[in-house]
Structure formats: structure tokens, C-alpha cells
Design a protein around this motif. Structure first.
Motif, mmCIF file in Angstrom:
data_model
loop_
_atom_site.group_PDB
_atom_site.id
_atom_site.type_symbol
_atom_site.label_atom_id
_atom_site.label_comp_id
_atom_site.label_asym_id
_atom_site.label_seq_id
_atom_site.Cartn_x
_atom_site.Cartn_y
_atom_site.Cartn_z
ATOM 1 N N UNK A 23 -82.700 -5.235 -51.948
ATOM 2 C CA UNK A 23 -81.907 -4.205 -51.267
ATOM 3 C C UNK A 23 -81.920 -2.882 -52.013
ATOM 4 N N UNK A 24 -82.566 -2.819 -53.143
ATOM 5 C CA UNK A 24 -82.549 -1.588 -53.939
ATOM 6 C C UNK A 24 -83.890 -0.871 -53.935
ATOM 7 N N UNK A 25 -84.764 -1.237 -53.022
ATOM 8 C CA UNK A 25 -86.066 -0.588 -52.958
ATOM 9 C C UNK A 25 -86.013 0.627 -52.040
ATOM 10 N N UNK A 30 -97.764 6.252 -52.531
ATOM 11 C CA UNK A 30 -98.631 5.733 -53.590
ATOM 12 C C UNK A 30 -100.048 6.264 -53.367
ATOM 13 N N UNK A 31 -100.528 7.099 -54.315
ATOM 14 C CA UNK A 31 -101.890 7.648 -54.249
ATOM 15 C C UNK A 31 -102.845 6.706 -54.996
ATOM 16 N N UNK A 32 -103.909 6.312 -54.319
ATOM 17 C CA UNK A 32 -104.880 5.381 -54.905
ATOM 18 C C UNK A 32 -106.280 5.971 -54.812
ATOM 19 N N UNK A 47 -97.922 4.652 -47.881
ATOM 20 C CA UNK A 47 -96.459 4.581 -47.891
ATOM 21 C C UNK A 47 -96.063 3.140 -48.176
ATOM 22 N N UNK A 48 -95.372 2.926 -49.296
ATOM 23 C CA UNK A 48 -94.993 1.586 -49.734
ATOM 24 C C UNK A 48 -93.497 1.576 -50.043
ATOM 25 N N UNK A 49 -92.962 0.358 -50.179
ATOM 26 C CA UNK A 49 -91.573 0.185 -50.621
ATOM 27 C C UNK A 49 -91.601 -0.253 -52.077
ATOM 28 N N UNK A 50 -91.122 0.619 -52.947
ATOM 29 C CA UNK A 50 -91.155 0.339 -54.369
ATOM 30 C C UNK A 50 -89.765 0.340 -54.979
ATOM 31 N N UNK A 51 -89.715 -0.008 -56.228
ATOM 32 C CA UNK A 51 -88.439 -0.086 -56.931
ATOM 33 C C UNK A 51 -87.982 1.304 -57.355
ATOM 34 N N UNK A 67 -86.927 13.725 -56.011
ATOM 35 C CA UNK A 67 -87.930 13.217 -55.061
ATOM 36 C C UNK A 67 -89.283 12.985 -55.730
ATOM 37 N N UNK A 68 -89.521 13.615 -56.893
ATOM 38 C CA UNK A 68 -90.801 13.426 -57.573
ATOM 39 C C UNK A 68 -90.976 11.993 -58.046
ATOM 40 N N UNK A 69 -89.869 11.254 -58.202
ATOM 41 C CA UNK A 69 -89.988 9.857 -58.620
ATOM 42 C C UNK A 69 -90.455 8.960 -57.476
ATOM 43 N N UNK A 70 -90.519 9.485 -56.272
ATOM 44 C CA UNK A 70 -91.036 8.704 -55.145
ATOM 45 C C UNK A 70 -92.550 8.793 -55.024
#
Length: 429
Positions: A23-25, A30-32, A47-51, A67-70
Motif C-alpha cells: 500500500x506504500x508504492x 523508469x528509464x531503461x 511507468x512502473x509502481x515502485x517503492x 517529484x524527482x524521486x519518481x
């Protein structure tokens, strides 16, 4: 067996973190860097669901900066693009240096503006909280003065206690969920660091230490001191250069491992403090603590109101509201937790900058890997004579032409009268 147990602990910690942090994601980009069917590399965004990595900061500017941490992975970078250019002409080098200077100035100015905005917003939030606390205290004092009978005071006390109980229960469960998440993160980091130390750090440090000793012993065994033999001296110099190159590379590998271990220990220590500060007290003790704090505050306010003319009591009450209560709030668990979360983000940013510096140093070492084998050309001797000026050149050229005219041309075409040629002529009239 010990290594297998550490790997098993890491798997269990990872499974627990995945179970707790569902519930905290949050949604992240994500650039690959991927290779297509033609063998070319392209950067794609997913676009992913990360921690979550950042949990602190209030206000619009703080949320915007966070927002840079996303953004994760191989992020596009203007600085990296400029530094990767390798021009071959003088104009290209000038353009690259200009672009680097402009990019540095823009980044510096932007970061300064962002820091000033964050500081101003934090100050405004703190000032607003202080003003709001003063307004609440004045309203409570006014209602307490107006509530002359015990019935009104009892209703006020019961209402405030009930509101505190509801808020406290809600905050308790939120804090408990946060504690479970932070505790799972701490256990995962602890298990990961143990496995890293046993599987990577200690073997690589031992290997590089043994390689350094072996390279030094090999260099000393091949060196033969003979100053009269030029070939022997050249070979000794080449072996010394090879030994120094391997020594630099091995020491750099040790530096990489030490830096990684240092940041891992820092992150684990900060995460341990975060997990400790996010631990809630027992829920059954919440009503007792709320009632006791409410009764204590009511008794103190009653004592202040009964002695209106005592300036000493009012000075103590003012110091209590303006100095003691903010200081107590500053060392409280929520404030400590927020500071530790900011410290965790700071350590993470320092680690990223350190990794970038190590990557640049590694690339420089790889470029200079075989540089000692290349033959160095001796620089051409420069002409120490000063360059002649235009005036001196013109004057020397004029003197040269004048000498030729006087010595050759003038004698040939215009001989002097009165001279006698004894061989062919008698006298020239």
C-alpha cells in the motif's frame, strides 16, 4: 553454510518488505537503456509502481521538488550529453567548453533558486504554525474564562479528550503501518549488507590485497640493476610503469569497495534510527496519556487565570508557550523521524554523486590503461630567437637590395670616368 543462511535471510526480508509495502508504492517513470533488433541502443521510459524513497516535506514547492524521486533508471542528462561529446576541431572544443560553462551556470542558478524557495516555504509554514498555536491558546483561554461553572468545564474537557482520542487512534494505526514498513526496510538492508560483506566486500578486498603483493613481488623479481646497459634500463622503466598502472587500478578497486561499504553502513544506521523513531506506543496507554496531559494543561491554565496580576506567573507561562513547548516539539518522535528521513535522502544523494565521480575516474583509468606502452615523442626545440617585427624585416630587405645595387648593378652599367684599362684600352676620355 553461513553464506547460504545469509542468502536465505535476504530472501525472507525481501518477501516481508514486498508484503508490507503493497500500500506504500507509487507510480514512477523508469528509464531503461535497451538494444533493438538492429543492435542500436535506445532509452525507453516505462511507468512502473515502485517503492517510495521520500516521505518528508510539506508545501507545494517541497512536493514539486520531491517529484524527482519518481524518476528512476538511466535518466536523460544534458550534462552527460555535453561531457560525452568529443570534438576534433578548435571550434568544436570552444563550443563544448562554452556549453559546459552555460550548463553549470544554469544548474547553479536553478539550484540556488530552489534552495531559497524551499527555505522560504519552510519558514512560512513554521510561522503559520506558531500563529495558529497562539490563536488556539487564546481561544481556549477565552472559553475557559467564560466557562464559570463545572458543567461547562467538564463538557469542554470531555470533548477535547474525545477528539484527542480519535485523532490519536487514527495516528497510531498510521504510525504502526509506517513502523512495519520502516522495520522491513531496515531488516532488508541489514541482510543485504551482511550478504554483501560476506560475498563481495571481504573476498574482493582480500583478492586485491593479494594481487598488490604479487605485483610488487613480481616487479622486484624481474628488476636487474645495471646502469651501463641501456636496454636493461629501458626494460626496468617499462616494468615500473606497468607495476604502477596495476597498482593504481587495484587501489581504485579497493577504494570502490570501501566507498560502497561506507555508504551502506551509513544508510543502515539511518534506517535503524528511522525504524526506532517510527515505533508507536501501546494503544491502551493513549487515553491515559491524553487525559493526563489534558488535566495537567487545564490545571496550569486555571492557576494562571486565578492570579491575573502576578507578572512572574505570566512570564513563566509566556516562556512555556514560546520556548519550552517548541523545544519539546523539536525533540519529539515525529520531528526526529522527519529529520532522519531527510538525512536518508541526503545520504542517498551523496552516494549517487560519489558513484558518478567513481565512474569518471574508472573511465579515465581505462583510457590510460596502455598509455605507458605508447612511445613518447620528444618535443621539437623551439626557436629561442625573438620574432622580427615588420619594420625590421622591411629595413633588412631594403638594405639587401641596396647592397646588390651598389656592388653589382651600378658598377656594371655606370663605370667611373678617368680609369685606364691597361690590357685593351689606352685611356678613356
Amino acid at each position: 553454510m553461513s553464506l547460504y543462511r545469509k542468502e536465505n535471510n535476504l530472501r525472507k526480508a525481501q518477501a516481508r518488505l514486498d508484503k508490507v509495502c503493497k500500500c506504500s508504492k507509487q507510480f514512477q517513470i523508469d528509464f531503461r537503456r535497451e538494444q533493438n533488433s538492429r543492435g542500436r541502443f535506445h532509452t525507453r521510459a516505462y511507468i512502473v509502481r515502485g517503492e517510495k524513497e521520500h516521505h518528508s516535506g510539506r508545501g507545494i514547492i517541497h512536493r514539486t521538488v520531491n517529484l524527482k524521486y519518481r524518476v528512476k533508471g538511466d535518466k536523460p542528462s544534458v550534462t552527460r550529453f555535453i561531457n560525452s561529446q568529443n570534438p576534433q576541431t578548435i571550434k568544436g572544443h570552444i563550443a563544448k567548453k562554452t556549453a559546459q560553462a552555460v550548463n553549470f551556470a544554469v544548474h547553479d542558478v536553478t539550484q540556488t533558486v530552489v534552495d531559497v524557495g524551499l527555505a522560504a516555504e519552510t519558514t512560512a509554514i513554521k510561522v503559520g504554525e506558531t500563529a495558529q498555536r497562539e490563536v488556539r491558546n487564546k481561544l481556549k483561554q477565552k472559553y475557559t474564562r467564560e466557562a464559570v461553572d463545572d458543567y461547562h468545564k467538564g463538557v469542554f474537557l470531555m470533548g477535547r479528550t474525545a477528539v484527542d482520542a480519535v485523532k490519536g487512534t487514527r495516528n497510531h494505526f498510521k504510525q504502526k503501518k509506517q513502523f512495519q514498513l520502516e522495520q522491513a526496510k531496515y531488516k532488508l538492508k541489514k541482510a543485504d549488507n551482511k550478504l554483501f560483506k560476506a560475498k563481495t566486500y571481504k573476498p574482493k578486498m582480500a583478492k586485491t590485497k593479494a594481487d598488490l603483493k604479487a605485483a610488487k613481488a613480481e616487479y622486484k623479481s624481474k628488476i636487474v640493476r645495471d646502469r651501463s646497459n641501456k636496454l636493461r634500463r629501458a626494460m626496468n622503466k617499462r616494468r615500473l610503469q606497468a607495476y604502477r598502472r596495476s597498482k593504481r587500478e587495484l587501489k581504485f578497486e579497493r577504494k570502490q569497495q570501501k566507498t560502497e561499504q561506507k555508504f551502506r553502513k551509513k544508510e543502515q544506521a539511518v534506517q535503524r534510527k528511522i525504524a526506532k523513531d517510527s515505533k508507536p506506543t501501546l494503544l491502551i496507554l493513549k487515553p491515559v496519556s491524553y487525559s493526563a496531559s489534558r488535566m495537567k494543561a487545564s490545571a496550569w491554565q486555571k492557576a494562571v487565570n486565578e492570579d491575573q496580576d502576578n507578572d512572574f506567573v505570566h512570564a513563566i507561562d509566556s516562556a512555556k508557550r514560546r520556548i519550552v513547548e517548541p523545544a519539546v516539539q523539536k525533540v519529539s518522535k515525529p520531528e526526529r523521524l522527519q529529520r532522519e528521513q531527510k538525512k536518508r535522502d541526503s545520504v542517498h544523494d551523496k552516494k549517487l554523486r560519489s558513484d558518478d565521480r567513481l565512474k569518471k575516474q574508472d573511465s579515465r583509468l581505462k583510457e590510460k590503461h596502455d598509455s605507458y606502452k605508447q612511445r613518447k615523442r620528444k618535443p621539437k626545440p623551439q626557436n629561442k630567437q625573438a620574432k622580427k617585427t615588420v619594420k625590421e624585416t622591411i629595413s633588412q630587405a631594403f638594405k639587401y637590395v641596396k647592397n646588390i645595387y651598389e656592388k653589382e648593378v651600378k658598377k656594371f652599367f655606370c663605370p667611373l670616368p678617368g680609369k685606364i684599362d691597361t690590357k685593351k684600352h689606352t685611356k678613356v676620355e
